[in-house]
Design an enzyme around this catalytic site. Structure first.
Site, PDB file in Angstrom:
ATOM      1  N   HIS A 229     -12.655  11.014  -5.089  1.00 35.85           N
ATOM      2  CA  HIS A 229     -12.332   9.813  -4.313  1.00 35.85           C
ATOM      3  C   HIS A 229     -13.605   9.024  -4.001  1.00 35.85           C
ATOM      4  CE1 HIS A 229     -10.738   7.365  -0.925  1.00 35.85           C
ATOM      5  NE2 HIS A 229      -9.563   7.545  -1.525  1.00 35.85           N
TER       6      HIS A 229
ATOM      7  N   ASP B  10      -8.122  11.253   2.469  1.00 33.70           N
ATOM      8  CA  ASP B  10      -8.740  10.288   3.366  1.00 33.70           C
ATOM      9  C   ASP B  10      -8.744  10.741   4.826  1.00 33.70           C
ATOM     10  OD1 ASP B  10      -8.545   9.080   0.936  1.00 33.70           O
ATOM     11  OD2 ASP B  10      -7.866   7.152   1.701  1.00 33.70           O
TER      12      ASP B  10
ATOM     13  N   ASP C 169      -3.676   3.539  -3.099  1.00 30.91           N
ATOM     14  CA  ASP C 169      -4.371   4.335  -4.116  1.00 30.91           C
ATOM     15  C   ASP C 169      -3.913   5.788  -4.129  1.00 30.91           C
ATOM     16  OD1 ASP C 169      -5.678   4.208  -1.569  1.00 30.91           O
ATOM     17  OD2 ASP C 169      -7.445   5.190  -2.392  1.00 30.91           O
ATOM     18  N   HIS C 170      -3.082   6.167  -3.172  1.00 29.84           N
ATOM     19  CA  HIS C 170      -2.580   7.542  -3.110  1.00 29.84           C
ATOM     20  C   HIS C 170      -1.081   7.647  -3.385  1.00 29.84           C
ATOM     21  CE1 HIS C 170      -6.313   9.281  -1.369  1.00 29.84           C
ATOM     22  NE2 HIS C 170      -6.474   8.017  -1.003  1.00 29.84           N
TER      23      HIS C 170
ATOM     24  N   HIS D  98      -1.359   4.949   1.694  1.00 24.01           N
ATOM     25  CA  HIS D  98      -2.210   3.880   1.203  1.00 24.01           C
ATOM     26  C   HIS D  98      -2.034   3.824  -0.311  1.00 24.01           C
ATOM     27  CE1 HIS D  98      -5.118   3.487   4.878  1.00 24.01           C
ATOM     28  NE2 HIS D  98      -4.097   2.651   4.947  1.00 24.01           N
TER      29      HIS D  98
ATOM     30  N   HIS E   1      -0.860  10.446   2.432  1.00 22.43           N
ATOM     31  CA  HIS E   1      -0.612   9.283   3.284  1.00 22.43           C
ATOM     32  C   HIS E   1      -0.169   8.113   2.408  1.00 22.43           C
ATOM     33  CE1 HIS E   1      -4.703   8.601   1.867  1.00 22.43           C
ATOM     34  NE2 HIS E   1      -4.663   7.360   2.305  1.00 22.43           N
TER      35      HIS E   1
ATOM     36  N   HIS F 183      -7.250   9.294  10.035  1.00 19.70           N
ATOM     37  CA  HIS F 183      -7.334   8.123   9.163  1.00 19.70           C
ATOM     38  C   HIS F 183      -6.589   6.990   9.873  1.00 19.70           C
ATOM     39  CE1 HIS F 183      -8.426   6.420   5.354  1.00 19.70           C
ATOM     40  NE2 HIS F 183      -7.187   6.156   4.992  1.00 19.70           N
TER      41      HIS F 183
END
Length: 305
Positions: free
Chosen positions: A267, A209, A67-68, A65, A63, A142
Site C-alpha cells: 500500500h 489503512d 482503492d480497497h 475507500h 473498509h 482511519h
C-alpha cells in the site's frame, strides 16, 4: 502441509501507477482462498497471477475507500459468470452496508452463487463456516470505520519419533494412536500426550489503512506473516498521522515488538519513485524477513514453528 501463500495482486494506495495496481491480495490456505480488499483491476490481475474465480472462498474488506473495494463488482459478477459451485463468504464493516449493496449490484447479471454476507458490527471472532482457521476482526484507526483481520489455525501436536521408538510404536500403529488418542502397548496404555509436544498453528494478520493504535499491535502479536500498509516513510510521519496511515518504520517497529516472523509491506504512496528507502527503514527496526511487496509476487507463509 497444504499450500499456503499470499498472492499479491496490487500494492498501490489511493492512486495506481504504471507498476502498481490498486490493492488486492489472495491468501491461499489449502482449499481456502481469502481475497482481501479487491481494488480496481483485481480481476485482470488475477488473470496475470493465475488465480481463478473458483479459487475464491471468502472476501474480506477492511473498509469502504475506493482503492480497497472498487474491484468488488467485477469479482462478484465473475464468480457468478464462472458458476462457482461453492458458497462465498463476504466480511465487511456493517457501517458500510449501503456501499456493499451498491457494489454487489453495480449492473445487471445472473446471480448463481450463494454469497453469504457477514457484516461486522464490532471487533471479535467472525463466523467462518468450514474454515481450517478462526477469523477475528480488530478495530483500526482511519477516517472511516476500518477493521483488520487475523487468521489463526488451531494448535495441534507434533509426534516425537524418539519417544515412539522407545515404546516400540511404529508404522500404522502411530496413526492408530493419533486417531484413538491412546494405545495399549505391552499391557499399558500410552496416550498421545506422552509421545508428542504441542505444535502452534500458523497465523496471519492483514492490517490496512490505519494510524498507530492498539488494534495494530493486537493483530500483529506473534503472527507468522504480517501484511501491513506502509504508505509513507518516517520522514512523512505527519502525513501518516493526518490521513490515518502508517510509515514503513512504524510497521517494522510493530513487527519487532510483536515477534512477527515475516513482514510484508504494501500500500505504497505514488509519491515515492522507488521503495529502497522503505526496505532500509524497515530493516533498521526489524531483523526478521522483510518483503517489500510487488504486484503478482507469491510469498509463502513461513514453515510451522
Amino acid at each position: 502441509m497444504s499450500q499456503r501463500e499470499l498472492v499479491v495482486l496490487g500494492t498501490a494506495s489511493q492512486v495506481p501507477t504504471r507498476q502498481r495496481n490498486h490493492n488486492g491480495y489472495l491468501l491461499r490456505w489449502g482449499r481456502e482462498g481469502v481475497l482481501f480488499d479487491p481494488g480496481e483491476g483485481t480481476q485482470r490481475q488475477m488473470a496475470f497471477a493465475g488465480v481463478a474465480a473458483t479459487d475464491i472462498t471468502r472476501i474480506a474488506l477492511t473498509h469502504f475507500h475506493g482503492d480497497h473495494c472498487l474491484g468488488l463488482p467485477g469479482i462478484v459478477q465473475r464468480i457468478n459468470l464462472d458458476r462457482v459451485a461453492h458458497p462465498v463468504d463476504a466480511y465487511y464493516p456493517a457501517s458500510g452496508q449501503e456501499y456493499f449493496d451498491r457494489l454487489c449490484s453495480a449492473s445487471s447479471f445472473y446471480r448463481r452463487v450463494d454469497l453469504r454476507t457477514h457484516p461486522i458490527a464490532g471487533p471479535g471472532p467472525l463466523d467462518a463456516p468450514d474454515a481450517p482457521f478462526t477469523i477475528e476482526a480488530v478495530a483500526l484507526s482511519h477516517p472511516v470505520e476500518a477493521f483488520g483481520y487475523r487468521l489463526t489455525e488451531p494448535a495441534g501436536v507434533r509426534m516425537l519419533p524418539d519417544r515412539l521408538a522407545a515404546l516400540g510404536i511404529h508404522g500404522p500403529r502411530i496413526g492408530e494412536l493419533q486417531r484413538a488418542g491412546s494405545l495399549l502397548v505391552d499391557g499399558r496404555t500410552v496416550t498421545v500426550a506422552e509421545v508428542s509436544e504441542p505444535r502452534p498453528g500458523q497465523s496471519f494478520a492483514f492490517v490496512m489503512d490505519t494510524r498507530l493504535c492498539p488494534g495494530v499491535a493486537e493483530l500483529a502479536a506473534g503472527v507468522d506473516m504480517l501484511v501491513i500498509e506502509a504508505t509513507f516513510l518516517d520522514a512523512d510521519a505527519h502525513l501518516a498521522e493526518e490521513y490515518g496511515h502508517l510509515t514503513a518504520g512504524q510497521a517494522a517497529r510493530v513487527a519487532a515488538d510483536a515477534d512477527v516472523r515475516t513482514l510484508v509491506l504494501t500500500h505504497f504512496s505514488q509519491r515515492y519513485r522507488t521503495l529502497d528507502d522503505h526496505r532500509a527503514e524497515a530493516e533498521k527496526h526489524f531483523s526478521g524477513e522483510v518483503v517489500v511487496a510487488e504486484d503478482l509476487h507469491r510469498i509463502p507463509l513461513p514453515p510451522r514453528r
